[in-house]
Scaffold this motif. Structure first.
Motif, short mmCIF file in Angstrom:
data_model
loop_
_atom_site.label_atom_id
_atom_site.label_comp_id
_atom_site.label_asym_id
_atom_site.label_seq_id
_atom_site.Cartn_x
_atom_site.Cartn_y
_atom_site.Cartn_z
N ARG A 75 -4.77 -3.39 3.00
CA ARG A 75 -5.95 -3.01 3.37
C ARG A 75 -6.72 -2.95 1.81
O ARG A 75 -8.20 -3.13 1.57
CB ARG A 75 -5.54 -1.20 2.90
N PHE A 76 -6.12 -3.76 0.53
CA PHE A 76 -6.71 -3.83 -0.34
C PHE A 76 -7.62 -5.16 -0.56
O PHE A 76 -8.87 -4.62 -1.60
CB PHE A 76 -5.22 -3.85 -1.48
N LEU A 77 -6.96 -6.07 0.34
CA LEU A 77 -8.07 -7.50 0.32
C LEU A 77 -8.97 -7.01 1.08
O LEU A 77 -9.73 -8.23 0.86
CB LEU A 77 -6.73 -8.23 0.95
N ALA A 78 -9.22 -6.17 1.77
CA ALA A 78 -10.25 -6.03 2.93
C ALA A 78 -10.91 -5.41 2.27
O ALA A 78 -12.55 -5.62 2.35
CB ALA A 78 -9.62 -4.98 4.03
N SER A 79 -10.64 -4.35 1.44
CA SER A 79 -12.20 -2.81 1.17
C SER A 79 -11.99 -2.70 -0.17
O SER A 79 -13.03 -2.22 -1.23
CB SER A 79 -11.46 -1.94 1.09
N SER A 80 -11.38 -3.22 -1.35
CA SER A 80 -10.79 -3.07 -3.00
C SER A 80 -12.07 -4.22 -3.67
O SER A 80 -11.97 -5.58 -3.47
CB SER A 80 -9.79 -3.49 -3.54
N PRO A 81 -12.39 -3.43 -4.56
CA PRO A 81 -13.56 -4.41 -5.67
C PRO A 81 -13.27 -5.65 -6.02
O PRO A 81 -13.81 -6.38 -6.52
CB PRO A 81 -14.39 -3.15 -5.90
N VAL A 82 -11.63 -5.56 -6.20
CA VAL A 82 -11.28 -6.21 -7.09
C VAL A 82 -10.85 -7.55 -6.55
O VAL A 82 -11.48 -8.55 -6.54
CB VAL A 82 -9.73 -5.85 -7.83
N ALA A 83 -10.09 -7.15 -5.22
CA ALA A 83 -10.47 -8.45 -3.97
C ALA A 83 -11.80 -9.24 -3.72
O ALA A 83 -11.90 -10.17 -3.27
CB ALA A 83 -9.87 -7.55 -2.86
N ALA A 84 -13.03 -8.35 -4.26
CA ALA A 84 -14.02 -8.04 -3.41
C ALA A 84 -14.23 -9.59 -4.51
O ALA A 84 -15.15 -10.48 -4.27
CB ALA A 84 -15.16 -7.18 -3.60
N ARG A 85 -14.35 -8.94 -5.52
CA ARG A 85 -14.95 -10.21 -7.15
C ARG A 85 -14.22 -11.59 -6.53
O ARG A 85 -14.79 -12.35 -7.34
CB ARG A 85 -14.57 -9.72 -8.22
N TRP A 86 -12.65 -11.21 -6.76
CA TRP A 86 -12.41 -12.51 -6.48
C TRP A 86 -12.90 -13.33 -5.13
O TRP A 86 -12.45 -14.32 -5.25
CB TRP A 86 -10.20 -12.47 -5.43
N ARG A 87 -13.09 -12.86 -4.18
CA ARG A 87 -13.81 -13.39 -3.36
C ARG A 87 -15.64 -14.27 -3.32
O ARG A 87 -15.94 -15.35 -3.15
CB ARG A 87 -14.41 -12.74 -1.93
N VAL A 93 -9.29 0.97 -10.94
CA VAL A 93 -8.94 0.33 -9.60
C VAL A 93 -7.87 0.40 -9.43
O VAL A 93 -7.02 1.08 -8.11
CB VAL A 93 -10.49 -1.10 -9.96
N LEU A 94 -6.88 -0.42 -10.04
CA LEU A 94 -5.67 -1.01 -9.07
C LEU A 94 -4.76 -0.10 -9.67
O LEU A 94 -3.76 0.62 -8.12
CB LEU A 94 -4.68 -2.20 -10.17
N ARG A 95 -4.83 1.59 -10.43
CA ARG A 95 -4.00 3.35 -10.96
C ARG A 95 -4.49 3.43 -9.14
O ARG A 95 -3.96 4.10 -9.02
CB ARG A 95 -4.75 3.80 -11.71
#
Length: 242
Positions: free
Chosen positions: A76-88, A32-34
């Motif tokens: 954009r990453f914090l709003a829409s990335s699945p990584v950031a969503a899991r953090w939340r 995802v990060l790549r």
């Protein structure tokens, strides 16, 4: 807090998961990060239990250091990335900070994370205000024993150091590729630790004399936009209760 400079910024994210070994998330997050637009450099990091580079690992707490082409890419990453969503959704605790680069030297994985980026605001911070420091080293195998024998004294110095707001040891590979992220009240506090703390000063002399590191990076930042908690508090919001 400092407003962001135009151009490149960095960010640091410290995530603690509740009651689980979070190591599998490292594998899930890499592809995802790549593929994240505007993310020019990143490292996923395990964390230690102490304030510096210790042998003990905290398998529930992980970190991400990231360099972004511009601040909207991080938004954009914090709003829409699945990584950031899991953090939340899944994190027991999370802390995020935005970092305006002040200066750096060295390389990480053969790269200077800030090479070729204009508008980073390097050198614009005076002597006041909080400063974040990232140190990273790839330790030569022949120097591992000497390095880890030196850690307890430096760790103890950090714990009692005036002006050190918070610090965490982190790493990419167990034992060999290590880093420390720390927050300081100001540049003067960093100088006191670096040049007047006997344990740290002695270790750095040995590092240079004996060639402990195959590669290293030292970077300074003006932190801003701090959100969430680290060990129950926001270290850059001293008015918040612990």
């Amino acid at each position: 807090m400092t407003a962001a400079s135009t151009g490149t910024i960095a960010s640091f994210h410290l995530i603690r998961y509740a009651g689980v070994d979070a190591m599998p998330f490292m594998a899930f997050d890499r592809p995802v990060l790549r593929g994240t637009a505007g993310l020019s450099f990143w490292r996923l990091l395990g964390t230690g239990r102490g304030r510096s580079m210790t042998l003990g690992a905290d398998l529930r707490r992980w970190a991400l250091f990231a360099v972004w082409d511009a601040e909207p890419a991080l938004d954009r990453f914090l709003a829409s990335s699945p990584v950031a969503a899991r953090w939340r959704d899944a994190a027991e605790e999370a802390w995020h900070v935005r970092l305006a680069p002040l200066g750096s030297r060295g390389r990480w994985g053969g790269r200077d994370p800030f090479a070729g980026h204009a508008g980073t605001g390097r050198g614009t911070r005076g002597g006041s205000g909080p400063v974040a420091v990232l140190t990273r080293a790839s330790i030569r195998a022949s120097r591992l024993a000497a390095f880890y024998r030196s850690v307890p004294d430096v760790d103890a110095l950090l714990r009692r150091q005036d002006g050190c707001v918070a610090s965490v040891g982190a790493g990419e590979w167990p034992l060999v590729r290590q880093a420390t992220f720390s927050l300081w009240e100001d540049e003067s506090a960093i100088a006191r630790f670096a040049y007047h703390g006997d344990a740290h000063h002695d270790v750095m002399r040995r590092v240079r004399r004996e060639g402990w590191y195959a590669e290293e990076l030292f970077a300074r930042f003006a932190p801003y936009g701090s959100e969430g908690t680290w060990d129950g508090r926001n270290p850059l919001a001293p008015d918040l209760p612990p």
